[in-house]
Each structure stands twice: as structure tokens, then as C-alpha cells.
Design a protein around this motif. Sequence first.
Motif, PDB file in Angstrom:
ATOM      1  N   ARG A 251       0.823  -1.210   0.000  1.00  0.00           N
ATOM      2  CA  ARG A 251       0.000   0.000   0.000  1.00  0.00           C
ATOM      3  C   ARG A 251       0.851   1.252   0.000  1.00  0.00           C
ATOM      4  N   CYS A 252       0.346   2.300  -0.621  1.00  0.00           N
ATOM      5  CA  CYS A 252       1.008   3.598  -0.700  1.00  0.00           C
ATOM      6  C   CYS A 252       1.203   4.161   0.702  1.00  0.00           C
ATOM      7  N   ASP A 253       2.416   4.606   1.001  1.00  0.00           N
ATOM      8  CA  ASP A 253       2.705   5.185   2.304  1.00  0.00           C
ATOM      9  C   ASP A 253       2.027   6.539   2.491  1.00  0.00           C
ATOM     10  N   ARG A 254       1.573   7.139   1.435  1.00  0.00           N
ATOM     11  CA  ARG A 254       0.945   8.460   1.512  1.00  0.00           C
ATOM     12  C   ARG A 254      -0.570   8.369   1.691  1.00  0.00           C
ATOM     13  N   CYS A 255      -1.226   7.498   0.891  1.00  0.00           N
ATOM     14  CA  CYS A 255      -2.693   7.487   0.922  1.00  0.00           C
ATOM     15  C   CYS A 255      -3.326   6.122   1.177  1.00  0.00           C
ATOM     16  N   GLY A 256      -2.551   5.056   1.132  1.00  0.00           N
ATOM     17  CA  GLY A 256      -3.091   3.724   1.385  1.00  0.00           C
ATOM     18  C   GLY A 256      -3.609   2.996   0.151  1.00  0.00           C
ATOM     19  N   ALA A 257      -3.552   3.619  -1.029  1.00  0.00           N
ATOM     20  CA  ALA A 257      -3.959   2.939  -2.269  1.00  0.00           C
ATOM     21  C   ALA A 257      -2.931   1.875  -2.626  1.00  0.00           C
ATOM     22  N   GLN A 258      -3.254   1.019  -3.589  1.00  0.00           N
ATOM     23  CA  GLN A 258      -2.313  -0.015  -3.997  1.00  0.00           C
ATOM     24  C   GLN A 258      -1.031   0.626  -4.525  1.00  0.00           C
ATOM     25  N   ALA A 259       0.102   0.118  -4.068  1.00  0.00           N
ATOM     26  CA  ALA A 259       1.403   0.658  -4.463  1.00  0.00           C
ATOM     27  C   ALA A 259       1.860   0.056  -5.788  1.00  0.00           C
ATOM     28  N   TYR A 260       2.400   0.917  -6.643  1.00  0.00           N
ATOM     29  CA  TYR A 260       2.978   0.495  -7.917  1.00  0.00           C
ATOM     30  C   TYR A 260       4.428   0.940  -8.041  1.00  0.00           C
ATOM     31  N   LEU A 261       4.945   1.636  -7.036  1.00  0.00           N
ATOM     32  CA  LEU A 261       6.344   2.056  -7.027  1.00  0.00           C
ATOM     33  C   LEU A 261       6.970   1.732  -5.677  1.00  0.00           C
ATOM     34  N   ARG A 262       8.151   1.145  -5.728  1.00  0.00           N
ATOM     35  CA  ARG A 262       8.953   0.904  -4.519  1.00  0.00           C
ATOM     36  C   ARG A 262      10.209   1.749  -4.673  1.00  0.00           C
ATOM     37  N   VAL A 263      10.467   2.593  -3.687  1.00  0.00           N
ATOM     38  CA  VAL A 263      11.639   3.461  -3.707  1.00  0.00           C
ATOM     39  C   VAL A 263      12.582   2.987  -2.615  1.00  0.00           C
TER      40      VAL A 263
ATOM     41  N   LEU B  90       6.797   3.098  -0.374  1.00  0.00           N
ATOM     42  CA  LEU B  90       5.894   2.594  -1.395  1.00  0.00           C
ATOM     43  C   LEU B  90       4.924   3.704  -1.772  1.00  0.00           C
ATOM     44  N   PHE B  91       4.637   3.817  -3.080  1.00  0.00           N
ATOM     45  CA  PHE B  91       3.726   4.855  -3.549  1.00  0.00           C
ATOM     46  C   PHE B  91       2.788   4.315  -4.610  1.00  0.00           C
ATOM     47  N   CYS B  92       1.568   4.865  -4.621  1.00  0.00           N
ATOM     48  CA  CYS B  92       0.647   4.621  -5.728  1.00  0.00           C
ATOM     49  C   CYS B  92       1.190   5.386  -6.939  1.00  0.00           C
ATOM     50  N   ALA B  93       0.623   5.179  -8.104  1.00  0.00           N
ATOM     51  CA  ALA B  93       1.102   5.855  -9.311  1.00  0.00           C
ATOM     52  C   ALA B  93       0.961   7.373  -9.185  1.00  0.00           C
TER      53      ALA B  93
ATOM     54  N   ILE C 240      14.506   2.743  -7.953  1.00  0.00           N
ATOM     55  CA  ILE C 240      13.058   2.911  -8.034  1.00  0.00           C
ATOM     56  C   ILE C 240      12.502   1.764  -8.860  1.00  0.00           C
ATOM     57  N   GLN C 241      11.637   0.982  -8.242  1.00  0.00           N
ATOM     58  CA  GLN C 241      10.960  -0.117  -8.931  1.00  0.00           C
ATOM     59  C   GLN C 241       9.607   0.413  -9.378  1.00  0.00           C
ATOM     60  N   ASP C 242       9.420   0.587 -10.668  1.00  0.00           N
ATOM     61  CA  ASP C 242       8.218   1.183 -11.234  1.00  0.00           C
ATOM     62  C   ASP C 242       7.401   0.121 -11.943  1.00  0.00           C
ATOM     63  N   GLU C 243       6.229  -0.196 -11.408  1.00  0.00           N
ATOM     64  CA  GLU C 243       5.338  -1.183 -12.013  1.00  0.00           C
ATOM     65  C   GLU C 243       4.046  -0.539 -12.506  1.00  0.00           C
ATOM     66  N   THR C 244       4.077   0.762 -12.788  1.00  0.00           N
ATOM     67  CA  THR C 244       2.866   1.456 -13.215  1.00  0.00           C
ATOM     68  C   THR C 244       2.345   0.973 -14.571  1.00  0.00           C
ATOM     69  N   GLU C 245       3.184   0.312 -15.358  1.00  0.00           N
ATOM     70  CA  GLU C 245       2.702  -0.208 -16.651  1.00  0.00           C
ATOM     71  C   GLU C 245       1.604  -1.244 -16.445  1.00  0.00           C
ATOM     72  N   ARG C 246       1.536  -1.834 -15.265  1.00  0.00           N
ATOM     73  CA  ARG C 246       0.478  -2.810 -14.970  1.00  0.00           C
ATOM     74  C   ARG C 246      -0.905  -2.170 -14.992  1.00  0.00           C
ATOM     75  N   LEU C 247      -0.983  -0.869 -14.796  1.00  0.00           N
ATOM     76  CA  LEU C 247      -2.274  -0.176 -14.786  1.00  0.00           C
ATOM     77  C   LEU C 247      -2.912  -0.119 -16.170  1.00  0.00           C
ATOM     78  N   THR C 248      -2.115  -0.168 -17.215  1.00  0.00           N
ATOM     79  CA  THR C 248      -2.648  -0.076 -18.578  1.00  0.00           C
ATOM     80  C   THR C 248      -2.518  -1.381 -19.348  1.00  0.00           C
ATOM     81  N   ALA C 249      -1.969  -2.403 -18.735  1.00  0.00           N
ATOM     82  CA  ALA C 249      -1.806  -3.696 -19.408  1.00  0.00           C
ATOM     83  C   ALA C 249      -3.167  -4.348 -19.609  1.00  0.00           C
ATOM     84  N   VAL C 250      -3.334  -5.011 -20.739  1.00  0.00           N
ATOM     85  CA  VAL C 250      -4.561  -5.745 -21.028  1.00  0.00           C
ATOM     86  C   VAL C 250      -4.392  -7.161 -20.486  1.00  0.00           C
ATOM     87  N   PRO C 251      -5.304  -7.609 -19.640  1.00  0.00           N
ATOM     88  CA  PRO C 251      -5.196  -8.963 -19.101  1.00  0.00           C
ATOM     89  C   PRO C 251      -5.234 -10.027 -20.192  1.00  0.00           C
TER      90      PRO C 251
END
Length: 76
Positions: free
Chosen positions: A16-28, A37-40, A57-68
Motif C-alpha cells: 500500500r502507498c505510504d501516503r494514501c493507502g492505495a495499492q502501491a505500484y512504485l517501490r523506492v 511505497l507509492f501509488c502511481a 526505483i521499482q516502477d510497475e505502473t505499466e500494470r495499470l494499462t496492461a490488457v489482461p
Amino acid sequence: MTTVLTPASPLTAADRCDRCGAQAYLRVVLLSGGELLFCAHHGRKFEPELKKIAAEIQDETERLTAVPASANEEER
């Protein structure tokens, strides 16, 4: 953002994002040790400051637009 060059464990829905609690997509990983950890949204918002203090910085934000893989042809 700079992505991690060394293998890291993938972020999961439990991370979870350390700022708002949303799902994290970045690990710093900090130069001083530890990690954040941060949301996008917050990752983009704080990007300039994070680059100054990050070892990696581990950036997994591409998962937000990936087609399953299970998506039908109309969704692809």
C-alpha cells in the motif's frame, strides 16, 4: 522514472502507498536504507524529490494499462 536494474520482488495488492493507502505500484529504495511505497499518483507527484534520495526505483505502473491475458478480442 528510473527502474530497478536488480531483481526485486513484484509488488502485490497487499503493498500500500505510504501516503494514501492505495495499492502501491512504485517501490523506492532509499540511499539511507529502507524503502517507501507509492501509488502511481503520488509516485508521479513526488518524482523529482524521490530521484534525489533514491538508490533504486521499482516502477510497475505499466500494470495499470496492461490488457489482461483473459480479455476478449473487443477489450484488446
